[in-house]
Design an enzyme around this catalytic site. Structure first.
Site, PDB file in Angstrom:
ATOM      1  CG  HIS A 185      11.148  52.432  -2.123  1.00  0.00           C
ATOM      2  ND1 HIS A 185      11.348  51.243  -1.113  1.00  0.00           N
ATOM      3  CD2 HIS A 185      10.670  53.551  -1.225  1.00  0.00           C
ATOM      4  CE1 HIS A 185      11.176  51.622   0.026  1.00  0.00           C
ATOM      5  NE2 HIS A 185      10.700  53.112  -0.136  1.00  0.00           N
TER       6      HIS A 185
ATOM      7  CE1 TYR B 143      10.106  53.103   8.094  1.00  0.00           C
ATOM      8  CE2 TYR B 143       9.670  51.523   6.330  1.00  0.00           C
ATOM      9  CZ  TYR B 143      10.556  52.859   6.573  1.00  0.00           C
ATOM     10  OH  TYR B 143      11.397  53.330   5.783  1.00  0.00           O
TER      11      TYR B 143
END
Length: 384
Positions: free
Chosen positions: A162, A276
């Site tokens: 990221h 997730y």
């Protein structure tokens, strides 16, 4: 551009849903393939790139392509892209290629013909981990010289996730850089942390006095907006000045936003995606007072990356539309907005079968880089 016409297909092997020309991995003669709606003619200009991340077209007719493992390649002739391209020397010694990090975005200074400044982002090795850095160097004769670091995101973090890393200039010459949340979502709501933000700088890396958090105790003065997750697509419309951005959501909830001074885009408090682990993200809501909700989102995720706007006479029927490449979605989406409302979304390459990392509009064509090794450079032009 006559939308009734269909693309001409030349004899070629089928590779992952994409018709490509026969040839070696070091560059091939352009041949054509069919696109989804028949509005575009596709040509594979080059195969053999190693996870290409960005392309920049030079005013003398050449081009530069960054490869994430840490190579910058120079092609003197952007019509043919022959060979592997010349390796450009002069990249910083602290560049590290790990996971999603490496050599990333490329953008020319608006006055490149006079000053030769090439701006680039990369993952840098620093004490305690890695970080996103913006640097520039003067490019001439295949060499990068006078390289200087303009911005380094703080604090650093371990791992290579990221990093964000898109660069755009606005009409006034300010430069903006996206920084991802580094996989630690709560950092995006902290003004004393560059992670999960977009920063705004003068072209020499200094901080404009009118940035929204200048003078605020504990806040990084470079920050322009907060609350973003992992923005890998940004473009400023040259006609309207609107600053468009896309970013990866978690499990679903990829976003398109309009970036405006000092706003908080909500990550991770609000999101259209889920964790997730299967649970909610943040508040579990997609709206909250004081935070900006996405104009458009994708669930399931397409993992949006490169972004461009169509302001080229060759695409008059699509004037002002956005292009968004998808990694996970292996897609090139064309988005039409009216008054900040999405009115049409079209997949221009439904059979591509390739992760799209970058998309640029240049000189009557759309150029697409696929994120593979070998990766391809594809040119799309109107069928006429």
């Amino acid at each position: 551009m006559d939308k009734r016409m269909s693309g001409r297909v030349l004899a070629a092997p089928l590779l992952g849903g994409l018709l490509v020309a026969c040839g070696g991995s070091t560059g091939i003669a352009a041949e054509e393939f069919a696109t989804g709606g028949g509005e575009l003619r596709g040509e594979v200009l080059h195969q053999g790139l190693n996870h290409p991340w960005a392309i920049a077209f030079l005013p003398d007719g050449g081009a530069l392509i960054s490869e994430r493992p840490g190579q910058l390649r120079y092609f003197p002739d952007a019509e043919n892209f022959e060979g592997r391209g010349d390796l450009v020397s002069g990249l910083p010694d602290d560049l590290v290629a790990q996971n999603q990090g490496g050599l990333l975005d490329l953008v020319l200074h608006p006055e490149f013909e006079d000053n030769r400044w090439l701006y680039f982002t990369y993952a840098a090795q620093a004490d305690g981990g890695q970080t996103t850095r913006l640097a520039r160097g003067q490019f001439a004769d295949g060499v990068l010289e006078e390289v200087e670091i303009l911005f380094s995101a703080e604090p650093v973090a371990r791992g290579g996730r990221h990093l964000g890393s898109r660069i755009v200039f606005d009409a006034d010459g300010y430069v903006y850089v996206s920084v991802g949340d580094r996989g630690d979502q709560d950092r995006a709501q902290k003004k004393d942390d560059h992670a999960g933000s977009i920063v705004r700088l003068y072209d020499d890396g200094s901080v404009p006095d009118d940035n929204p958090f200048v003078g605020e105790q504990g806040a990084h003065p470079e920050i322009w907006v907060t609350g973003v997750r992992n923005p890998q697509g940004m473009v400023i419309d040259p006609e309207t000045g609107i600053f468009w951005q896309n970013e990866h959501g978690p499990r679903g909830g990829d976003e398109v936003n309009i970036i405006e001074r000092g706003l908080n885009y909500g990550w991770p408090v609000i999101s259209h995606g889920g964790a997730y682990s299967g649970g909610p993200i943040g508040s579990g809501e997609s709206e909250k007072e004081g935070m900006e909700s996405a104009l458009h989102y994708w669930t399931p995720a397409i993992a949006p990356s490169g972004m461009a706007i169509l302001r080229d006479p060759a695409f008059a029927d699509w004037d002002g539309d956005l292009l968004v490449g998808g990694l996970r979605g292996q897609t090139l989406r064309k988005l039409t907005f009216e008054d900040r409302e999405l009115v049409e979304e079209v997949d221009l390459l439904p059979d591509l079968g390739r992760r799209i990392r970058d998309v640029r509009v240049h000189d009557g064509a759309i150029y697409v880089l696929t994120d593979h090794n070998p990766g391809e450079l594809i040119r799309l032009t109107p069928t006429d």
